[in-house]
Write a protein that holds these residues in place. Sequence first.
Motif, PDB file in Angstrom:
ATOM      1  N   ALA A   2     -12.002   1.934 -12.268  1.00  7.61           N
ATOM      2  CA  ALA A   2     -11.564   3.475 -13.046  1.00  7.61           C
ATOM      3  C   ALA A   2     -10.453   4.115 -12.372  1.00  7.61           C
ATOM      4  CB  ALA A   2     -12.819   4.475 -12.861  1.00  7.61           C
ATOM      5  N   LEU A   3      -9.801   3.402 -11.327  1.00  8.80           N
ATOM      6  CA  LEU A   3      -8.680   3.883 -10.563  1.00  8.80           C
ATOM      7  C   LEU A   3      -7.488   3.600 -11.373  1.00  8.80           C
ATOM      8  CD1 LEU A   3      -9.820   3.422  -7.072  1.00  8.80           C
ATOM      9  CD2 LEU A   3      -9.412   5.604  -7.925  1.00  8.80           C
ATOM     10  N   ILE A   4      -7.470   2.628 -12.349  1.00  9.80           N
ATOM     11  CA  ILE A   4      -6.388   2.233 -12.999  1.00  9.80           C
ATOM     12  C   ILE A   4      -5.693   3.382 -13.748  1.00  9.80           C
ATOM     13  CG2 ILE A   4      -5.603   0.655 -14.885  1.00  9.80           C
ATOM     14  CD1 ILE A   4      -7.872  -1.302 -14.092  1.00  9.80           C
ATOM     15  N   SER A   5      -6.637   4.344 -14.262  1.00  5.95           N
ATOM     16  CA  SER A   5      -5.840   5.379 -14.944  1.00  5.95           C
ATOM     17  C   SER A   5      -5.132   6.416 -14.007  1.00  5.95           C
ATOM     18  CB  SER A   5      -7.004   6.010 -15.641  1.00  5.95           C
ATOM     19  OG  SER A   5      -7.762   6.738 -14.912  1.00  5.95           O
ATOM     20  N   THR A   6      -5.460   6.283 -12.791  1.00  2.00           N
ATOM     21  CA  THR A   6      -5.104   7.224 -11.727  1.00  2.00           C
ATOM     22  C   THR A   6      -3.942   6.673 -10.886  1.00  2.00           C
ATOM     23  OG1 THR A   6      -7.456   8.226 -11.680  1.00  2.00           O
ATOM     24  CG2 THR A   6      -5.543   9.037  -9.994  1.00  2.00           C
ATOM     25  N   TYR A   7      -4.418   5.569 -10.393  1.00  7.75           N
ATOM     26  CA  TYR A   7      -3.437   4.946  -9.620  1.00  7.75           C
ATOM     27  C   TYR A   7      -3.033   3.452 -10.172  1.00  7.75           C
ATOM     28  CZ  TYR A   7      -4.914   8.273  -6.173  1.00  7.75           C
ATOM     29  OH  TYR A   7      -5.272   9.596  -5.559  1.00  7.75           O
ATOM     30  N   PRO A   8      -2.215   3.387 -11.351  1.00  8.80           N
ATOM     31  CA  PRO A   8      -2.087   2.036 -11.967  1.00  8.80           C
ATOM     32  C   PRO A   8      -1.505   0.868 -11.222  1.00  8.80           C
ATOM     33  CG  PRO A   8      -0.633   3.754 -12.861  1.00  8.80           C
ATOM     34  CD  PRO A   8      -1.609   4.365 -12.018  1.00  8.80           C
ATOM     35  N   ASN A   9      -0.570   1.478 -10.283  1.00  8.40           N
ATOM     36  CA  ASN A   9       0.070   0.559  -9.559  1.00  8.40           C
ATOM     37  C   ASN A   9      -0.714   0.092  -8.279  1.00  8.40           C
ATOM     38  OD1 ASN A   9       2.649   1.086 -10.683  1.00  8.40           O
ATOM     39  ND2 ASN A   9       3.067   2.627  -9.237  1.00  8.40           N
ATOM     40  N   LEU A  10      -1.951   0.491  -7.949  1.00  6.53           N
ATOM     41  CA  LEU A  10      -2.728   0.244  -6.941  1.00  6.53           C
ATOM     42  C   LEU A  10      -3.423  -1.273  -7.084  1.00  6.53           C
ATOM     43  CD1 LEU A  10      -4.351   1.115  -4.236  1.00  6.53           C
ATOM     44  CD2 LEU A  10      -6.248   1.651  -5.877  1.00  6.53           C
ATOM     45  N   PHE A  11      -3.231  -1.583  -8.564  1.00  4.43           N
ATOM     46  CA  PHE A  11      -3.741  -2.915  -8.858  1.00  4.43           C
ATOM     47  C   PHE A  11      -2.563  -4.172  -9.171  1.00  4.43           C
ATOM     48  CE2 PHE A  11      -6.922   0.055  -9.918  1.00  4.43           C
ATOM     49  CZ  PHE A  11      -8.136  -0.489  -9.419  1.00  4.43           C
ATOM     50  N   GLY A  12      -1.525  -3.663  -8.948  1.00  4.89           N
ATOM     51  CA  GLY A  12      -0.359  -4.533  -9.037  1.00  4.89           C
ATOM     52  C   GLY A  12      -0.123  -5.311  -7.714  1.00  4.89           C
ATOM     53  N   GLN A  13       0.617  -6.456  -7.724  1.00  5.45           N
ATOM     54  CA  GLN A  13       0.855  -7.260  -6.479  1.00  5.45           C
ATOM     55  C   GLN A  13       1.065  -6.315  -5.048  1.00  5.45           C
ATOM     56  OE1 GLN A  13       2.719 -10.721  -7.253  1.00  5.45           O
ATOM     57  NE2 GLN A  13       3.269 -11.079  -4.908  1.00  5.45           N
ATOM     58  N   ASN A  14       2.040  -5.260  -5.250  1.00  2.48           N
ATOM     59  CA  ASN A  14       2.086  -4.481  -4.128  1.00  2.48           C
ATOM     60  C   ASN A  14       1.189  -3.513  -3.759  1.00  2.48           C
ATOM     61  OD1 ASN A  14       4.892  -5.404  -3.811  1.00  2.48           O
ATOM     62  ND2 ASN A  14       5.687  -3.946  -5.245  1.00  2.48           N
ATOM     63  N   GLY A  15       0.322  -3.036  -4.486  1.00  2.00           N
ATOM     64  CA  GLY A  15      -0.881  -2.212  -4.309  1.00  2.00           C
ATOM     65  C   GLY A  15      -0.878  -1.234  -3.279  1.00  2.00           C
ATOM     66  N   ILE A  16      -1.337  -1.371  -2.270  1.00  2.00           N
ATOM     67  CA  ILE A  16      -1.298  -0.450  -1.060  1.00  2.00           C
ATOM     68  C   ILE A  16      -0.596  -0.910   0.122  1.00  2.00           C
ATOM     69  CG2 ILE A  16      -3.528  -1.051  -0.096  1.00  2.00           C
ATOM     70  CD1 ILE A  16      -4.137   1.964   0.025  1.00  2.00           C
ATOM     71  N   ASP A  32      -5.827   9.155   2.939  1.00  2.00           N
ATOM     72  CA  ASP A  32      -4.652   8.690   2.626  1.00  2.00           C
ATOM     73  C   ASP A  32      -3.857   9.682   1.895  1.00  2.00           C
ATOM     74  OD1 ASP A  32      -2.291   7.422   1.666  1.00  2.00           O
ATOM     75  OD2 ASP A  32      -3.599   5.907   0.681  1.00  2.00           O
ATOM     76  N   PRO A  33      -2.974  10.172   2.325  1.00  2.00           N
ATOM     77  CA  PRO A  33      -2.009  11.488   1.491  1.00  2.00           C
ATOM     78  C   PRO A  33      -1.590  10.754   0.230  1.00  2.00           C
ATOM     79  CG  PRO A  33      -0.969  10.970   3.463  1.00  2.00           C
ATOM     80  CD  PRO A  33      -2.000  10.430   3.781  1.00  2.00           C
ATOM     81  N   THR A  34      -1.181   9.250   0.280  1.00  2.00           N
ATOM     82  CA  THR A  34      -0.691   8.870  -0.939  1.00  2.00           C
ATOM     83  C   THR A  34      -1.634   8.763  -2.013  1.00  2.00           C
ATOM     84  OG1 THR A  34       1.027   7.616   0.734  1.00  2.00           O
ATOM     85  CG2 THR A  34       0.774   6.899  -1.781  1.00  2.00           C
ATOM     86  N   ILE A  63      -7.122  -5.537  -5.292  1.00  2.00           N
ATOM     87  CA  ILE A  63      -5.738  -5.029  -5.519  1.00  2.00           C
ATOM     88  C   ILE A  63      -5.143  -5.594  -4.399  1.00  2.00           C
ATOM     89  CG2 ILE A  63      -6.869  -2.781  -6.063  1.00  2.00           C
ATOM     90  CD1 ILE A  63      -6.520  -1.846  -3.071  1.00  2.00           C
ATOM     91  N   GLY A  64      -3.743  -5.407  -4.444  1.00  2.00           N
ATOM     92  CA  GLY A  64      -2.589  -6.106  -3.733  1.00  2.00           C
ATOM     93  C   GLY A  64      -2.528  -5.153  -1.949  1.00  2.00           C
ATOM     94  N   MET A  65      -1.825  -5.768  -1.428  1.00  2.00           N
ATOM     95  CA  MET A  65      -1.371  -5.067  -0.136  1.00  2.00           C
ATOM     96  C   MET A  65      -0.119  -5.552   0.094  1.00  2.00           C
ATOM     97  SD  MET A  65      -1.047  -4.108   3.173  1.00  2.00           S
ATOM     98  CE  MET A  65      -1.163  -5.530   4.109  1.00  2.00           C
TER      99      MET A  65
END
Length: 493
Positions: free
Chosen positions: A305-319, A333-335, A420-422
């Motif tokens: 469900a977080l894809i709509s809010t934080y789409p970049n979270l599920f990319g390779q760079n993630g968090i 986490d303020p980000t 998710i990536g880190m």
Amino acid sequence: MGWLNSIIDSKAVLGALLVAAITTVAGLLWRNWHPPRELSWSVLYDEEVNKGADKWEITYQGTDISDGSLVILDVSNPSRQSFLKEYWETPLSFAFVNRKIKGYKIRDHDRLHEDVKAQGADSTVDPRTQNRIQLPPFSLNPGTGFKLTLLLSGDRGLDMEVEPAFGIREGGLVRHDRRPTRFWYVALPVALAVLAAGVVIGVRLANSALTPSAACASETVLFQGSTAFAPVVNQARNSYRQLCPNATVLITADGSGKGLADLETSGSGSSVAMSDGLPGSQHSYAGLTARPVGVVTYALVANTALISTYPNLFGQNGISADDLRQLFSGTGDPTHPSLFAVGRSDVSGTRTAFAHAYFGGVDPEPAGNRPCGVQNPSGSHSYCSEDSTMDLLGYVESHPYAIGYAEADALPFFPDVQVIGMDGHIPSTASVEDGSYPFVATEYLFTDGAPTGLTADFLDFLTSGPEIAALRGHGFIACQDLTGTRLDGACNG
């Protein structure tokens, strides 16, 4: 059969088969190291409705469809890699030649179902032709998929062709139910003949090496500890039971630390403690015998469900590591202010591996257990812990703002949980073996002294060549398979 053996033993035949085997292995290795980014689709069902006593009776908006048909398409991700939304260059669509779309439903993918509803029929079905449906971008975990059910109208005397259109970055879409072409009528028998020859030579040369063996003592052995390694032991137990039905192998997954503590207390020769990595100090396993068996791979995970809010979270760079530390320390986490963290209890080896992978061994998580079912966190600045891999993944799946970590192979059982990536790293066999992915742990099996009886026999069975071959692909890389990789020394203690 002597004539057959003489042919098999011919150096020319063996040389030809050896060349074919080397070529095949090279191709398989290339495919393993460079897995395709691929989705598959097939037509599961295509039948008339409203005609005859044995046909479905279906109406559309209260009106019978005299020339209707019910069609079900299956779309799935057959690979070992997650397929993410951002891989789509153009959305996936299907056109049905000689048919018109009257209605449709998405099954087995709640997120896509909601996205299609939000998109609306006017933008989903082409209003000009009424025969093409376009789906919004979607993600699929390895081994998962969905069904597209459609009610179509049109003359069934005319052949229906399904024409997909798509744009996948560095990948493709494959149809798995296509009829063989004339080429395959020739190629398939030839391929079967080559396969038969390979089977004969393989059975003659390697049957004994690939047949598992066991001493089959009528005893009981208890495996306790790591929840991440318990599924691997369970797979081996199922194989062992086929050879030794009178042997009893029990599994209690309650955390690496507890498993070691219970073994030290009991001093039982019929108990094995599963530990994700070595304990923090030598006295924690004084007198116990440690046996490394391989490497377990873990992953950072979050609710889809977080894809709509934080789409970049599920990319390779993630968090980032800094954001991850803040999140799991319970300070928020303020980000990513709406996220809350789900960790593991103090006795978990997975938690220890998490700290070693990303925080230099310094555990950022709050001391003491904070059970998720009791705390039921919501909003920011929240943290809770679960006792097992399955409990953590179940909690993340049921809470849309949750992020956690778990053994990577368990994810196919939780369709709403995704890797998710880190800092540019995601788990894969290649990234583990080349040392670029850090979230792994060597799995140790501890016994009180040298194992004997059923304990020794089952451990030998678990680490035998045939059983290791059967366990490949379960998020576990055996010590034998680490030779020549960056993790070559991971089993040296």
